[in-house]
Design a protein around this motif. Structure first.
Motif, PDB file in Angstrom:
ATOM      1  N   VAL A  27       0.817  -1.229   0.000  1.00  9.73           N
ATOM      2  CA  VAL A  27       0.000   0.000   0.000  1.00  9.73           C
ATOM      3  C   VAL A  27       0.844   1.269   0.000  1.00  9.73           C
ATOM      4  O   VAL A  27       0.299   2.363  -0.107  1.00  9.73           O
ATOM      5  CB  VAL A  27      -0.963   0.070   1.217  1.00  9.73           C
ATOM      6  N   HIS A  28       2.176   1.133   0.133  1.00  9.96           N
ATOM      7  CA  HIS A  28       2.994   2.339   0.247  1.00  9.96           C
ATOM      8  C   HIS A  28       4.130   2.316  -0.773  1.00  9.96           C
ATOM      9  O   HIS A  28       5.273   1.948  -0.469  1.00  9.96           O
ATOM     10  CB  HIS A  28       3.526   2.484   1.676  1.00  9.96           C
ATOM     11  N   VAL A  29       3.790   2.700  -1.991  1.00 11.15           N
ATOM     12  CA  VAL A  29       4.752   2.798  -3.091  1.00 11.15           C
ATOM     13  C   VAL A  29       4.588   4.182  -3.691  1.00 11.15           C
ATOM     14  O   VAL A  29       3.489   4.736  -3.720  1.00 11.15           O
ATOM     15  CB  VAL A  29       4.482   1.706  -4.148  1.00 11.15           C
ATOM     16  N   HIS A  30       5.691   4.748  -4.141  1.00 13.74           N
ATOM     17  CA  HIS A  30       5.641   6.080  -4.775  1.00 13.74           C
ATOM     18  C   HIS A  30       5.998   6.008  -6.256  1.00 13.74           C
ATOM     19  O   HIS A  30       7.017   5.417  -6.622  1.00 13.74           O
ATOM     20  CB  HIS A  30       6.627   7.035  -4.099  1.00 13.74           C
ATOM     21  N   PHE A  31       5.153   6.609  -7.062  1.00 16.77           N
ATOM     22  CA  PHE A  31       5.517   6.971  -8.434  1.00 16.77           C
ATOM     23  C   PHE A  31       5.136   8.431  -8.605  1.00 16.77           C
ATOM     24  O   PHE A  31       4.005   8.813  -8.289  1.00 16.77           O
ATOM     25  CB  PHE A  31       4.776   6.105  -9.466  1.00 16.77           C
ATOM     26  N   PHE A 134      -5.751   8.185  -1.146  1.00 19.56           N
ATOM     27  CA  PHE A 134      -5.109   9.499  -1.040  1.00 19.56           C
ATOM     28  C   PHE A 134      -3.841   9.374  -0.201  1.00 19.56           C
ATOM     29  O   PHE A 134      -3.671   8.438   0.578  1.00 19.56           O
ATOM     30  CB  PHE A 134      -6.046  10.504  -0.358  1.00 19.56           C
ATOM     31  N   LYS A 135      -2.960  10.376  -0.375  1.00 15.16           N
ATOM     32  CA  LYS A 135      -1.746  10.428   0.455  1.00 15.16           C
ATOM     33  C   LYS A 135      -1.528  11.865   0.920  1.00 15.16           C
ATOM     34  O   LYS A 135      -1.672  12.814   0.137  1.00 15.16           O
ATOM     35  CB  LYS A 135      -0.529   9.981  -0.371  1.00 15.16           C
ATOM     36  N   LEU A 136      -1.156  12.022   2.171  1.00  9.32           N
ATOM     37  CA  LEU A 136      -0.742  13.324   2.701  1.00  9.32           C
ATOM     38  C   LEU A 136       0.592  13.154   3.404  1.00  9.32           C
ATOM     39  O   LEU A 136       0.832  12.142   4.069  1.00  9.32           O
ATOM     40  CB  LEU A 136      -1.752  13.854   3.724  1.00  9.32           C
ATOM     41  N   ALA A 198       1.181   5.982   8.110  1.00 11.15           N
ATOM     42  CA  ALA A 198       2.402   5.539   7.437  1.00 11.15           C
ATOM     43  C   ALA A 198       3.517   5.278   8.452  1.00 11.15           C
ATOM     44  O   ALA A 198       3.604   5.935   9.492  1.00 11.15           O
ATOM     45  CB  ALA A 198       2.854   6.605   6.436  1.00 11.15           C
ATOM     46  N   HIS A 199       4.345   4.303   8.145  1.00 16.83           N
ATOM     47  CA  HIS A 199       5.507   3.966   8.994  1.00 16.83           C
ATOM     48  C   HIS A 199       5.088   3.605  10.419  1.00 16.83           C
ATOM     49  O   HIS A 199       5.878   3.755  11.359  1.00 16.83           O
ATOM     50  CB  HIS A 199       6.521   5.117   9.032  1.00 16.83           C
ATOM     51  N   MET A 200       3.826   3.182  10.594  1.00 17.33           N
ATOM     52  CA  MET A 200       3.296   2.873  11.928  1.00 17.33           C
ATOM     53  C   MET A 200       3.471   4.047  12.892  1.00 17.33           C
ATOM     54  O   MET A 200       3.467   3.876  14.103  1.00 17.33           O
ATOM     55  CB  MET A 200       3.961   1.624  12.522  1.00 17.33           C
ATOM     56  N   SER A 255       6.103  -0.536   1.801  1.00 21.39           N
ATOM     57  CA  SER A 255       7.561  -0.637   1.650  1.00 21.39           C
ATOM     58  C   SER A 255       8.273   0.710   1.481  1.00 21.39           C
ATOM     59  O   SER A 255       9.402   0.868   1.893  1.00 21.39           O
ATOM     60  CB  SER A 255       7.897  -1.499   0.436  1.00 21.39           C
ATOM     61  N   ASP A 256       7.624   1.694   0.837  1.00 25.25           N
ATOM     62  CA  ASP A 256       8.258   2.948   0.405  1.00 25.25           C
ATOM     63  C   ASP A 256       9.094   2.806  -0.859  1.00 25.25           C
ATOM     64  O   ASP A 256       9.842   3.725  -1.218  1.00 25.25           O
ATOM     65  CB  ASP A 256       9.111   3.611   1.492  1.00 25.25           C
ATOM     66  N   PHE A 257       8.990   1.673  -1.556  1.00 27.96           N
ATOM     67  CA  PHE A 257       9.622   1.555  -2.866  1.00 27.96           C
ATOM     68  C   PHE A 257       9.234   2.766  -3.710  1.00 27.96           C
ATOM     69  O   PHE A 257       8.074   3.157  -3.704  1.00 27.96           O
ATOM     70  CB  PHE A 257       9.130   0.259  -3.534  1.00 27.96           C
TER      71      PHE A 257
HETATM   72 ZN   LIG Z   1       6.573   7.140   1.563  1.00 28.08          ZN
END
Ligand SMILES: [Zn+2]
Length: 302
Positions: A27-31, A134-136, A198-200, A255-257
């Motif tokens: 659930v945590h990947v960035h493009f 969404f992401k903030l 995010a990141h717990m 992951s933050d990939f």
């Molecule tokens: Zn991130």
């Protein structure tokens, strides 16, 4: 040998295969749009004041190469989490992310918003059109989660039940906009929000855990937690592990990939290591975190 060749792909796939899963749900990947991605990476390369430490990013290929890397790992569903650092750019990011998701079947249609007068309007339009997450990023964006300019947007997101991944923990470098008190105030106003911490919440793990325990729609994502990289500065406290086990249906693999200073496998190895530290975090917990909880929240991939 290229970095891709050096990748421990078989070991990565063995993690989910051994659990009997069809793959991973990350659930945590960035493009990001290439020009913005480049600037974000420059910040990490400089180990600037918002990064705080050496952070040699491992996955720097073009978008298509990085999508192929995720596929090779067996990641069957992932987000593209854009985030804005100033007013006026969210719509550009969102248009890009919409096109990106349209061309990559595994990608969740992702979007962001920022405290600005038209935030509620474009958030409502995105919800109507079917945006999936969404992401903030409160640390980078330097805004308060309870900024009045965000309130109607959060109201719409709360009503729609759309998950919103929020980086508001004080890692890697805190500022006046990070910390559990900010999420607490937001949840006071929007208690049904499907907020994904995010990141717990690193490094304020206990405070964010309690907020998630007391707000039934909220979730934690594992992003970078339990890796050796994070353990060296903000290890997850052993005494919280039983509560994390009880929360097994509301912890999501992230992951933050591609912004990783280690192989993707390290996130999975970290989960495997913590599962050895507490029996409640065994194979069933891992299966839920790495696949089933994501499917329940976002739907089954085709
Ligand atoms: Zn991130």
């Amino acid at each position: 040998m290229s970095p891709v060749d050096a990748e421990p792909v078989e070991e990565t796939r063995a993690f989910w295969q051994d659990l009997g899963l069809p793959g991973l749900f990350d659930v945590h990947v960035h493009f990001l749009p290439p020009n913005i991605q480049k600037r974000v990476w420059e910040q990490f390369d400089l180990a600037g004041p918002k990064i705080g430490r050496e952070w040699p990013i491992r996955y720097r290929g073009r978008d298509e190469e990085r999508v192929e890397q995720l596929r090779s790992f067996g990641v069957r569903r992932f987000s593209a989490l854009p985030y804005a650092h100033r007013p006026g750019v969210a719509t550009f990011l969102n248009d890009w992310a919409r096109d990106f998701a349209a061309g990559v079947p595994e990608c969740l249609w992702s979007a962001t918003f920022y405290p600005e007068p038209d935030a509620a309007a474009y958030v409502r339009a995105l919800i109507d059109d079917g945006v999936e997450v969404f992401k903030l990023h409160a640390q980078v964006g330097e805004f308060r989660l309870d900024d009045p300019l965000l309130d109607d947007a959060f109201g719409a997101i709360e009503d729609a039940g759309t998950p919103v991944v929020i980086h508001v923990g004080s890692g890697p470098v805190g500022n006046e906009f990070t910390g559990p008190q900010h999420l607490e105030r937001l949840l006071d106003r929007h208690p049904r929000l499907t907020a994904v911490v995010a990141h717990m919440g690193a490094p304020e793990y206990a405070e964010f855990l309690e907020l998630v325990e007391t707000h039934g729609n909220t979730r934690l994502d594992t992003t970078m937690v339990f890796t050796r990289f994070f353990d060296s500065e903000a290890p997850y406290p052993d005494e919280l592990l039983p509560r994390l086990a009880d929360l097994g249906d509301r912890v999501l693999f992230g992951s933050d990939f591609p912004t990783l200073p280690y192989p993707y496998l390290e996130q999975l190895d970290g989960l495997a290591r913590v599962s050895e530290r507490h029996p409640g975090l065994g194979a069933d917990w891992l299966r839920r975190v790495c696949w089933h909880n994501g499917v329940e929240l976002f739907g089954r991939p085709d």
